[in-house]
Design an enzyme around this catalytic site. Sequence first.
Site, PDB file in Angstrom:
ATOM      1  N   ARG A   1     -27.204 -39.278 -68.884  1.00 32.46           N
ATOM      2  CA  ARG A   1     -26.035 -40.768 -67.835  1.00 32.46           C
ATOM      3  C   ARG A   1     -25.180 -40.054 -67.178  1.00 32.46           C
ATOM      4  O   ARG A   1     -25.116 -38.698 -67.722  1.00 32.46           O
ATOM      5  CB  ARG A   1     -25.322 -41.594 -69.337  1.00 32.46           C
ATOM      6  CG  ARG A   1     -24.837 -41.299 -69.731  1.00 32.46           C
ATOM      7  CD  ARG A   1     -23.889 -41.549 -69.382  1.00 32.46           C
ATOM      8  NE  ARG A   1     -22.189 -40.459 -70.905  1.00 32.46           N
ATOM      9  CZ  ARG A   1     -22.285 -39.011 -70.187  1.00 32.46           C
ATOM     10  NH1 ARG A   1     -22.623 -38.569 -69.147  1.00 32.46           N
ATOM     11  NH2 ARG A   1     -21.272 -37.912 -71.281  1.00 32.46           N
TER      12      ARG A   1
ATOM     13  N   GLU B   1     -13.556 -41.626 -69.897  1.00 33.13           N
ATOM     14  CA  GLU B   1     -13.641 -40.979 -69.590  1.00 33.13           C
ATOM     15  C   GLU B   1     -12.990 -40.475 -71.307  1.00 33.13           C
ATOM     16  O   GLU B   1     -11.231 -40.712 -71.514  1.00 33.13           O
ATOM     17  CB  GLU B   1     -12.747 -39.673 -69.219  1.00 33.13           C
ATOM     18  CG  GLU B   1     -14.577 -38.466 -68.834  1.00 33.13           C
ATOM     19  CD  GLU B   1     -15.488 -39.283 -69.022  1.00 33.13           C
ATOM     20  OE1 GLU B   1     -15.985 -39.606 -69.692  1.00 33.13           O
ATOM     21  OE2 GLU B   1     -15.903 -40.074 -68.042  1.00 33.13           O
ATOM     22  N   HIS B   2     -13.284 -40.009 -72.808  1.00 32.98           N
ATOM     23  CA  HIS B   2     -12.670 -39.475 -74.034  1.00 32.98           C
ATOM     24  C   HIS B   2     -11.624 -40.710 -74.346  1.00 32.98           C
ATOM     25  O   HIS B   2     -11.564 -41.257 -74.772  1.00 32.98           O
ATOM     26  CB  HIS B   2     -11.667 -38.568 -73.743  1.00 32.98           C
ATOM     27  CG  HIS B   2     -12.206 -37.471 -73.529  1.00 32.98           C
ATOM     28  ND1 HIS B   2     -12.841 -36.480 -74.574  1.00 32.98           N
ATOM     29  CD2 HIS B   2     -12.698 -37.008 -72.569  1.00 32.98           C
ATOM     30  CE1 HIS B   2     -13.219 -35.361 -74.159  1.00 32.98           C
ATOM     31  NE2 HIS B   2     -13.931 -35.946 -72.808  1.00 32.98           N
TER      32      HIS B   2
ATOM     33  N   ASP C   1     -14.755 -43.301 -75.753  1.00 31.76           N
ATOM     34  CA  ASP C   1     -15.609 -43.916 -76.399  1.00 31.76           C
ATOM     35  C   ASP C   1     -15.137 -43.854 -78.238  1.00 31.76           C
ATOM     36  O   ASP C   1     -14.898 -44.568 -79.029  1.00 31.76           O
ATOM     37  CB  ASP C   1     -16.533 -43.935 -76.054  1.00 31.76           C
ATOM     38  CG  ASP C   1     -16.903 -42.336 -76.495  1.00 31.76           C
ATOM     39  OD1 ASP C   1     -15.721 -41.434 -76.296  1.00 31.76           O
ATOM     40  OD2 ASP C   1     -18.449 -42.142 -76.682  1.00 31.76           O
TER      41      ASP C   1
ATOM     42  N   GLY D   1     -22.446 -32.143 -68.359  1.00 33.19           N
ATOM     43  CA  GLY D   1     -22.296 -33.064 -68.537  1.00 33.19           C
ATOM     44  C   GLY D   1     -22.350 -34.786 -68.831  1.00 33.19           C
ATOM     45  O   GLY D   1     -22.729 -35.939 -68.397  1.00 33.19           O
TER      46      GLY D   1
ATOM     47  N   ASP E   1     -22.899 -42.732 -74.879  1.00 34.44           N
ATOM     48  CA  ASP E   1     -23.681 -41.270 -74.377  1.00 34.44           C
ATOM     49  C   ASP E   1     -25.619 -42.375 -74.833  1.00 34.44           C
ATOM     50  O   ASP E   1     -26.085 -41.869 -74.377  1.00 34.44           O
ATOM     51  CB  ASP E   1     -24.301 -39.938 -74.520  1.00 34.44           C
ATOM     52  CG  ASP E   1     -22.475 -39.190 -73.950  1.00 34.44           C
ATOM     53  OD1 ASP E   1     -21.736 -39.572 -74.000  1.00 34.44           O
ATOM     54  OD2 ASP E   1     -22.188 -38.021 -74.872  1.00 34.44           O
TER      55      ASP E   1
HETATM   56  C1  GLA Z   1     -18.786 -36.256 -74.408  1.00 31.99           C
HETATM   57  C2  GLA Z   1     -19.131 -37.389 -75.838  1.00 31.99           C
HETATM   58  C3  GLA Z   1     -18.369 -39.022 -75.585  1.00 31.99           C
HETATM   59  C4  GLA Z   1     -17.584 -38.877 -74.264  1.00 31.99           C
HETATM   60  C5  GLA Z   1     -17.822 -38.003 -73.350  1.00 31.99           C
HETATM   61  C6  GLA Z   1     -16.653 -38.258 -72.800  1.00 31.99           C
HETATM   62  O1  GLA Z   1     -20.243 -37.072 -73.230  1.00 31.99           O
HETATM   63  O2  GLA Z   1     -20.584 -36.903 -76.503  1.00 31.99           O
HETATM   64  O3  GLA Z   1     -18.901 -39.145 -76.849  1.00 31.99           O
HETATM   65  O4  GLA Z   1     -16.742 -38.733 -76.363  1.00 31.99           O
HETATM   66  O5  GLA Z   1     -17.633 -36.696 -73.637  1.00 31.99           O
HETATM   67  O6  GLA Z   1     -15.698 -39.904 -72.379  1.00 31.99           O
END
Ligand code: GLA
Length: 409
Positions: free
Chosen positions: A40, A46-47, A49, A140, A188
């Site tokens: 994905r 971001e950060h 979840d 990422g 994710d």
């Molecule tokens: C990683 C983690 C996710 C999320 C992102 C940041 O991908 O697996 O759960 O926290 O970092 O958004």
Amino acid sequence: MSASSDDPGGPLAALVRDARRGLAARFGSSPRWMAAAPGRVNVIGEHTDYNEGFVLPMAIDKHVVLAAAPAASSEAGDVVEIWSDSLGEAVRLPVQGSAKGSVPHWASYLQGVLAGFLTRGLQVPPFQAVLVSNIPLGGGLSSSAAVEVAMATLLEGVTKTRLDPREKARIARQAEHDYAGVPCGIMDQLASVMGQETGPLLIDCRDESVTPVRLAESVKDATVLLICNSHVKHSLGDGAYARRRAECEEAARLLGARSLRDVSAAQVAAAEAQLGPILTKRARHVVTENERTVATAEALRQGAFERAGQLMYASHRSLRDDYEVSVAEIDLLVELASKVGLAGGVYGSRITGGGFGGCTVSLVKADQVDGIARFLSEGYERGTKRALSAFVARPTAGAHLIDPAEGAP
Ligand code: GLA
């Protein structure tokens, strides 16, 4: 630079053929079960979840594929044996009990998911499998979540079980927590399980509700997401990710909230003295990112790409300055994208994923994407002496079983 390859049927069909060939070469068998799970890109959010907030990921047409057949002989014992084609390494995992034997890192995701099935009392017969992937590792783009979700999907096929999609995502997340040592959120795994061909998903990580965000038909093909891989490898297992999560939890505790989801930007500002500089910055990122994520979903729905792009730039600044998860190479990519600007077809750009390297995602005009990618590649290579990989991310469906006859010669 385009995402589709020259292979008939596209990149997923090519992977399926590779998996089938790999199974024949390694184990001399034809697949009885095959499963695919996508990576994905996170458009924004971001950060957030693991703070019960909002995220806007899109499953992309890069996959992990597993092809499997029942174990050929009793010599194999009560194990599943999985061969990773790209790493040239095999792992054997017992199907009795849920013991955490020591396995190579890549296999810990498989081991964790298998354990999730076994602890739910599901009987897993011995089998042999081959794993292939075209998701860049440590970029990422959720290569590890795709491994987990592909394994869970394969095991659904093998055990003739159909899990609730959220339950499946949770098994995958648990594997990441307990076996790979990363206390990640649910984004994710949910994106890989529930991806849609229509585009990104707005996920509320508090109740795990998923709302597909459809772009207006008239503008749908005019705008694309360009992914640029910096090739700076990120590793979330080294503690920085876990530290950020702990800082957020501490900030929420000090603010008397269940999570930062329940906190406003004004509350963070008012509590600066109590929180101190670091926790203030972390909390400020999370609460403003939640607002940006919901606003971006709305802007995309309306085709308001300039607005969405501005929100992406703001997200990047917040991740760079407040959350401190960017690196110089990624900042350079975002800066180059902003230099191209609207006139050159770029609406916005930001780091995507956990951070500390990896990729940027940029919202760009489809008819200018080739020139933009060229400009970014040249500027990046000049500035860092590293090569850039750029490709257009196409939305794709979530994880699924594949007819074992598919890709047969
Ligand atoms: C990683 C983690 C996710 C999320 C992102 C940041 O991908 O697996 O759960 O926290 O970092 O958004």
